[in-house]
Write a protein that holds these residues in place. Structure first.
Motif, PDB file in Angstrom:
ATOM      1  N   LYS A  87      -1.004   1.430  -0.753  1.00 45.60           N
ATOM      2  CA  LYS A  87      -0.334   0.209  -1.202  1.00 45.60           C
ATOM      3  C   LYS A  87      -1.187  -0.532  -2.228  1.00 45.60           C
ATOM      4  O   LYS A  87      -0.683  -0.949  -3.277  1.00 45.60           O
ATOM      5  CB  LYS A  87      -0.033  -0.701  -0.018  1.00 45.60           C
ATOM      6  CG  LYS A  87       0.715  -1.960  -0.422  1.00 45.60           C
ATOM      7  CD  LYS A  87       1.152  -2.765   0.764  1.00 45.60           C
ATOM      8  CE  LYS A  87       1.934  -3.988   0.291  1.00 45.60           C
ATOM      9  NZ  LYS A  87       2.426  -4.778   1.402  1.00 45.60           N
ATOM     10  N   VAL A  88      -2.476  -0.689  -1.946  1.00 44.30           N
ATOM     11  CA  VAL A  88      -3.357  -1.392  -2.883  1.00 44.30           C
ATOM     12  C   VAL A  88      -3.492  -0.594  -4.177  1.00 44.30           C
ATOM     13  O   VAL A  88      -3.484  -1.172  -5.269  1.00 44.30           O
ATOM     14  CB  VAL A  88      -4.729  -1.699  -2.243  1.00 44.30           C
ATOM     15  CG1 VAL A  88      -5.702  -2.271  -3.261  1.00 44.30           C
ATOM     16  CG2 VAL A  88      -4.557  -2.663  -1.070  1.00 44.30           C
ATOM     17  N   LEU A 123      -0.467  -1.393  -6.122  1.00 44.86           N
ATOM     18  CA  LEU A 123      -0.462  -2.787  -6.575  1.00 44.86           C
ATOM     19  C   LEU A 123      -1.449  -3.020  -7.717  1.00 44.86           C
ATOM     20  O   LEU A 123      -1.204  -3.862  -8.586  1.00 44.86           O
ATOM     21  CB  LEU A 123      -0.765  -3.733  -5.412  1.00 44.86           C
ATOM     22  CG  LEU A 123       0.371  -3.932  -4.411  1.00 44.86           C
ATOM     23  CD1 LEU A 123      -0.111  -4.744  -3.217  1.00 44.86           C
ATOM     24  CD2 LEU A 123       1.570  -4.605  -5.075  1.00 44.86           C
ATOM     25  N   GLN A 151      -5.907  -5.299   3.784  1.00 42.78           N
ATOM     26  CA  GLN A 151      -5.587  -4.059   3.079  1.00 42.78           C
ATOM     27  C   GLN A 151      -6.545  -3.823   1.916  1.00 42.78           C
ATOM     28  O   GLN A 151      -6.960  -2.689   1.665  1.00 42.78           O
ATOM     29  CB  GLN A 151      -4.138  -4.094   2.594  1.00 42.78           C
ATOM     30  CG  GLN A 151      -3.143  -3.982   3.724  1.00 42.78           C
ATOM     31  CD  GLN A 151      -1.707  -4.098   3.265  1.00 42.78           C
ATOM     32  OE1 GLN A 151      -1.400  -4.707   2.243  1.00 42.78           O
ATOM     33  NE2 GLN A 151      -0.800  -3.516   4.045  1.00 42.78           N
ATOM     34  N   GLU A 211      -3.008  -9.072   3.323  1.00 45.51           N
ATOM     35  CA  GLU A 211      -3.423  -8.673   1.970  1.00 45.51           C
ATOM     36  C   GLU A 211      -4.943  -8.501   1.869  1.00 45.51           C
ATOM     37  O   GLU A 211      -5.405  -7.452   1.401  1.00 45.51           O
ATOM     38  CB  GLU A 211      -2.916  -9.695   0.954  1.00 45.51           C
ATOM     39  CG  GLU A 211      -3.130  -9.277  -0.472  1.00 45.51           C
ATOM     40  CD  GLU A 211      -2.455 -10.270  -1.413  1.00 45.51           C
ATOM     41  OE1 GLU A 211      -3.119 -11.249  -1.809  1.00 45.51           O
ATOM     42  OE2 GLU A 211      -1.276 -10.056  -1.735  1.00 45.51           O
ATOM     43  N   ILE A 271      -3.707  -8.703  -8.037  1.00 43.65           N
ATOM     44  CA  ILE A 271      -4.376  -7.793  -7.109  1.00 43.65           C
ATOM     45  C   ILE A 271      -5.467  -7.012  -7.838  1.00 43.65           C
ATOM     46  O   ILE A 271      -6.576  -6.832  -7.323  1.00 43.65           O
ATOM     47  CB  ILE A 271      -3.366  -6.821  -6.445  1.00 43.65           C
ATOM     48  CG1 ILE A 271      -2.357  -7.598  -5.601  1.00 43.65           C
ATOM     49  CG2 ILE A 271      -4.074  -5.748  -5.623  1.00 43.65           C
ATOM     50  CD1 ILE A 271      -2.953  -8.302  -4.396  1.00 43.65           C
ATOM     51  N   LYS A 314       0.908 -12.736   5.680  1.00 41.70           N
ATOM     52  CA  LYS A 314       0.525 -12.239   4.361  1.00 41.70           C
ATOM     53  C   LYS A 314      -0.868 -12.693   3.942  1.00 41.70           C
ATOM     54  O   LYS A 314      -1.600 -11.949   3.292  1.00 41.70           O
ATOM     55  CB  LYS A 314       1.553 -12.672   3.318  1.00 41.70           C
ATOM     56  CG  LYS A 314       1.245 -12.109   1.949  1.00 41.70           C
ATOM     57  CD  LYS A 314       2.258 -12.460   0.908  1.00 41.70           C
ATOM     58  CE  LYS A 314       1.758 -11.865  -0.397  1.00 41.70           C
ATOM     59  NZ  LYS A 314       2.638 -11.921  -1.468  1.00 41.70           N
TER      60      LYS A 314
END
Length: 163
Positions: free
Chosen positions: A98-99, A102, A63, A60, A109, A56
């Motif tokens: 995904k980002v 988020l 991404q 993260e 984020i 992770k």
């Protein structure tokens, strides 16, 4: 603008009026610079972010870097994947989506993306009229599009009035 120049409203005058709202190209922004800013922000090694690690702490930032490259540059998805050790374009799509999700649901984020974007854009020329944009592409801003639509409505109204 048309009234000031005593000209009729046409496509040329609309384009002239919108020139101030066009995005200026930012030659300084590169995928490498976005990756470097992301690594500095998260205090991770670039080799890890562009490599194959899947923990992770690395995924993260990877991404987020993919998301920002997609947002700030005009690179095709497969070229973005190549910047990360040959990742597939579908991996880049997944990271982008995904980002994006988020950013809406996770304040941490959202803050990280905003901070990294600010780090990258400090090296980039600002937009005309002092407005900073998140996209470094040659394209009209939403305001420019709105002005174009408004101008075309005026043109159509004037044409109908003369008929």
């Amino acid at each position: 603008l048309a009234k000031l120049n005593e000209r009729k409203v046409d496509l040329d005058i609309c384009q002239e009026a919108l020139n101030d709202y066009r995005v200026q190209e930012c030659d300084e922004i590169t995928a490498d610079e976005i990756i470097n800013c992301t690594c500095r922000y998260f205090n991770v090694q670039k080799a890890d972010v562009v490599g194959k690690k899947k923990n992770k702490e690395i995924v993260e930032p990877r991404q987020i870097a993919m998301y920002l490259i997609n947002e700030l540059m005009t690179l095709p998805l497969d070229k973005i994947g190549e910047c990360f050790g040959g990742k597939e374009h579908t991996t880049v799509i997944h990271a982008r989506d995904k980002v994006s999700a988020l950013i809406v649901s996770d304040q941490r984020i959202k803050t990280a993306v905003g901070d990294i974007k600010a780090m990258v854009l400090r090296k980039c020329r600002t937009f005309s009229r002092g407005a900073r944009q998140s996209v470094a592409r040659k394209r009209l801003t939403l305001y420019g599009i709105w002005c174009t639509i408004k101008a075309w409505i005026r043109i159509n109204t004037e044409v109908q009035a003369f008929r």
